[in-house]
Write a protein that holds these residues in place. Structure first.
Motif, mmCIF file in Angstrom:
data_model
loop_
_atom_site.group_PDB
_atom_site.id
_atom_site.type_symbol
_atom_site.label_atom_id
_atom_site.label_comp_id
_atom_site.label_asym_id
_atom_site.label_seq_id
_atom_site.Cartn_x
_atom_site.Cartn_y
_atom_site.Cartn_z
ATOM 1 N N LEU A 166 0.827 -1.206 0.000
ATOM 2 C CA LEU A 166 0.000 0.000 0.000
ATOM 3 C C LEU A 166 0.862 1.258 0.000
ATOM 4 O O LEU A 166 0.534 2.249 -0.667
ATOM 5 C CB LEU A 166 -0.936 -0.007 1.207
ATOM 6 N N ARG A 167 1.958 1.239 0.741
ATOM 7 C CA ARG A 167 2.862 2.391 0.754
ATOM 8 C C ARG A 167 3.440 2.633 -0.641
ATOM 9 O O ARG A 167 3.502 3.771 -1.118
ATOM 10 C CB ARG A 167 3.991 2.170 1.772
ATOM 11 N N HIS A 168 3.847 1.564 -1.293
ATOM 12 C CA HIS A 168 4.386 1.686 -2.654
ATOM 13 C C HIS A 168 3.325 2.245 -3.602
ATOM 14 O O HIS A 168 3.613 3.118 -4.436
ATOM 15 C CB HIS A 168 4.870 0.323 -3.144
ATOM 16 N N HIS A 169 2.098 1.759 -3.457
ATOM 17 C CA HIS A 169 0.999 2.199 -4.317
ATOM 18 C C HIS A 169 0.746 3.698 -4.144
ATOM 19 O O HIS A 169 0.561 4.426 -5.133
ATOM 20 C CB HIS A 169 -0.257 1.401 -3.960
ATOM 21 N N VAL A 170 0.741 4.168 -2.911
ATOM 22 C CA VAL A 170 0.492 5.587 -2.641
ATOM 23 C C VAL A 170 1.632 6.448 -3.172
ATOM 24 O O VAL A 170 1.413 7.491 -3.800
ATOM 25 C CB VAL A 170 0.287 5.824 -1.127
ATOM 26 N N LYS A 171 2.860 6.005 -2.945
ATOM 27 C CA LYS A 171 4.024 6.814 -3.337
ATOM 28 C C LYS A 171 4.219 6.890 -4.847
ATOM 29 O O LYS A 171 5.014 7.702 -5.324
ATOM 30 C CB LYS A 171 5.284 6.275 -2.651
ATOM 31 N N LEU A 183 -1.137 -0.126 9.187
ATOM 32 C CA LEU A 183 -2.251 -0.767 8.488
ATOM 33 C C LEU A 183 -3.063 -1.593 9.473
ATOM 34 O O LEU A 183 -2.506 -2.379 10.237
ATOM 35 C CB LEU A 183 -1.731 -1.670 7.365
ATOM 36 N N VAL A 184 -4.383 -1.391 9.451
ATOM 37 C CA VAL A 184 -5.297 -2.200 10.252
ATOM 38 C C VAL A 184 -6.299 -2.835 9.293
ATOM 39 O O VAL A 184 -7.047 -2.124 8.612
ATOM 40 C CB VAL A 184 -6.041 -1.355 11.307
ATOM 41 N N VAL A 185 -6.289 -4.156 9.215
ATOM 42 C CA VAL A 185 -7.209 -4.872 8.329
ATOM 43 C C VAL A 185 -8.509 -5.148 9.083
ATOM 44 O O VAL A 185 -8.487 -5.676 10.203
ATOM 45 C CB VAL A 185 -6.588 -6.192 7.830
#
Length: 204
Positions: A166-171, A183-185
């Protein structure tokens, strides 16, 4: 209409749809974004432009409204007007003469001195193929002041995205400080009938 309805029904045949009640993200071409409060009797700003007789101003980024439809009082207390202006508690900017609402002043996350609006991160995370729904909030942290925390309801409970993914996706599209550090699932994101996140019901 509220954004939740847009995802559940087909409004393509309609000539126009008024959308309000929560941040809507990407809207269909026949949608008109409205902004207002219960105190103003509903939407008084359409597509960023105040209706006739309605006045708005920004003071230190906070949105103030005047409207002939303004409530006169609450049931047990007076309406907290300032020289006839109602402080909405929302923050916005003017872009090409139109109001763009950024969010609730209380929702702003300041992490390491950088300002992060949760809806910006939420919109990007919703584009991840493993994310069904998401809410972003700030969590206190000694070093950073607050950190960006993502509550994610995955498409499949057995295949949740990782924090690193998710961090990679946002950046890929946003500055690094927008990327969640926690992250909380969850099974689902608690929401009101209008689609607003119920923050108090998120895991602590």
């Amino acid at each position: 209409m509220v954004p939740t309805h847009l995802a559940r029904h087909d409004f393509a045949p309609w000539q126009a749809v008024l959308v309000g009640g929560a941040r809507s993200g990407m809207l269909p071409s026949n949608a008109i974004s409205t902004y207002g409060l219960t105190e103003t009797g509903g939407g008084v700003v359409y597509d960023g432009v105040a209706l006739n007789g309605v006045a708005m101003q920004l003071i230190a980024g906070r949105i103030l409204l005047q409207s002939p439809s303004m409530a006169r009082t609450y049931r047990h207390t007076a309406l907290p007007l300032q020289d006839g202006w109602l402080d909405t508690g929302d923050v916005g900017v003017m872009v090409d003469g139109r109001l763009r609402v950024q969010g609730r002043a209380d929702d702003l996350i300041i992490t390491g001195g950088n300002k992060v609006w949760p809806h910006v991160v939420e919109q990007r995370l919703r584009e991840h193929p493993l994310v069904r729904d998401v809410a972003v909030r700030g969590r206190p942290e000694p070093e950073w002041g607050s950190i960006v925390c993502a509550y994610v309801a995955p498409v499949s409970p057995t295949n949740a995205p990782t924090l690193e993914a998710l961090r990679h996706h946002v950046k890929e599209t946003l500055a690094a400080y927008y990327a969640p550090r926690e992250l909380v699932v969850v099974d689902s994101i608690p929401r009101t009938a209008l689609g607003k996140v119920i923050t108090a019901e998120l895991p602590q």
